[in-house]
Scaffold this motif. Structure first.
Motif, PDB file in Angstrom:
ATOM      1  N   THR A  47       0.773  -1.204   0.000  1.00  0.00           N
ATOM      2  CA  THR A  47       0.000   0.000   0.000  1.00  0.00           C
ATOM      3  C   THR A  47       0.811   1.264   0.000  1.00  0.00           C
ATOM      4  O   THR A  47       0.272   2.321  -0.207  1.00  0.00           O
ATOM      5  N   LEU A  48       2.038   1.186   0.182  1.00  0.00           N
ATOM      6  CA  LEU A  48       2.759   2.448   0.178  1.00  0.00           C
ATOM      7  C   LEU A  48       2.681   3.054  -1.193  1.00  0.00           C
ATOM      8  O   LEU A  48       3.170   4.136  -1.434  1.00  0.00           O
ATOM      9  N   ALA A  49       2.038   2.362  -2.021  1.00  0.00           N
ATOM     10  CA  ALA A  49       1.673   2.998  -3.257  1.00  0.00           C
ATOM     11  C   ALA A  49       0.832   4.181  -2.855  1.00  0.00           C
ATOM     12  O   ALA A  49       0.656   5.123  -3.601  1.00  0.00           O
ATOM     13  N   VAL A  50       0.354   4.090  -1.693  1.00  0.00           N
ATOM     14  CA  VAL A  50      -0.383   5.202  -1.160  1.00  0.00           C
ATOM     15  C   VAL A  50       0.557   6.365  -0.943  1.00  0.00           C
ATOM     16  O   VAL A  50       0.181   7.499  -1.118  1.00  0.00           O
ATOM     17  N   PHE A  51       1.754   6.070  -0.539  1.00  0.00           N
ATOM     18  CA  PHE A  51       2.743   7.124  -0.433  1.00  0.00           C
ATOM     19  C   PHE A  51       3.077   7.518  -1.856  1.00  0.00           C
ATOM     20  O   PHE A  51       3.986   8.271  -2.104  1.00  0.00           O
TER      21      PHE A  51
ATOM     22  N   TYR B 217       6.323  -1.752  -2.940  1.00  0.00           N
ATOM     23  CA  TYR B 217       7.021  -1.472  -1.689  1.00  0.00           C
ATOM     24  C   TYR B 217       8.530  -1.354  -1.888  1.00  0.00           C
ATOM     25  O   TYR B 217       9.163  -0.453  -1.357  1.00  0.00           O
ATOM     26  N   ARG B 218       9.099  -2.222  -2.681  1.00  0.00           N
ATOM     27  CA  ARG B 218      10.561  -2.201  -2.853  1.00  0.00           C
ATOM     28  C   ARG B 218      11.055  -0.888  -3.473  1.00  0.00           C
ATOM     29  O   ARG B 218      12.203  -0.503  -3.263  1.00  0.00           O
ATOM     30  N   ASP B 219      10.208  -0.174  -4.189  1.00  0.00           N
ATOM     31  CA  ASP B 219      10.600   1.112  -4.770  1.00  0.00           C
ATOM     32  C   ASP B 219      10.368   2.282  -3.816  1.00  0.00           C
ATOM     33  O   ASP B 219      10.824   3.385  -4.066  1.00  0.00           O
ATOM     34  N   VAL B 220       9.652   2.035  -2.732  1.00  0.00           N
ATOM     35  CA  VAL B 220       9.307   3.086  -1.792  1.00  0.00           C
ATOM     36  C   VAL B 220      10.198   3.063  -0.558  1.00  0.00           C
ATOM     37  O   VAL B 220      10.526   4.107  -0.007  1.00  0.00           O
TER      38      VAL B 220
END
Length: 146
Positions: free
Chosen positions: A11-15, A139-142
């Protein structure tokens, strides 16, 4: 409250905020429709950001951030990932989150905030997991990789 899994870490795609390449929509829009289409996705994102900005674990990451633009890009991204009729026009996750020192605890907190928003909007658990599975690889990109 359900425990946070590695899958939900996605979900940090949320970021998410933004990403410099365009992605096209998928033919199967059943997940998009299960969220209530554009209006349903927008409600979830609005509620998620209310949670994120009120959460002391995540709010500092958004100090001075252009929340309106972040929501716009997140709406595009979620819509596209769910097979809706959208194109994501933001920057890559890696570029967007560079230097933000996002650790696993912050990421998991954001996932919890998204999960609360989905619960508030009546999104069934199995449907939530379908979206989170699509977000998980980001996630790995964030994450911060010092």
């Amino acid at each position: 409250m359900r425990p946070i899994s590695a899958l939900k870490a996605a979900t940090l795609a949320v970021f998410v905020a933004t990403s410099g390449f365009a992605l096209s929509a998928h033919a199967d829009d059943s997940l998009y429709q299960a969220f209530g289409g554009q209006a349903g996705v927008a409600r979830v994102i609005d509620d998620m950001y209310a949670n994120v900005l009120a959460d002391p674990r995540t709010a500092p990451y958004f100090d001075g951030a252009p929340i309106k633009r972040i929501k716009q890009k997140l709406n595009e991204q979620f819509c596209m990932l769910m097979g809706g009729p959208c194109v994501y026009t933001g920057r890559t996750m890696k570029r967007t989150h560079e230097g933000q020192n996002i650790d696993r605890a912050a990421f998991d907190a954001l996932v919890e905030d998204l999960q609360k928003a989905m619960d508030k909007n009546g999104i069934p658990f199995h449907t939530q997991n379908k979206l989170l599975a699509k977000l998980a690889p980001m996630y790995r990109d964030v994450q911060d990789r010092e």
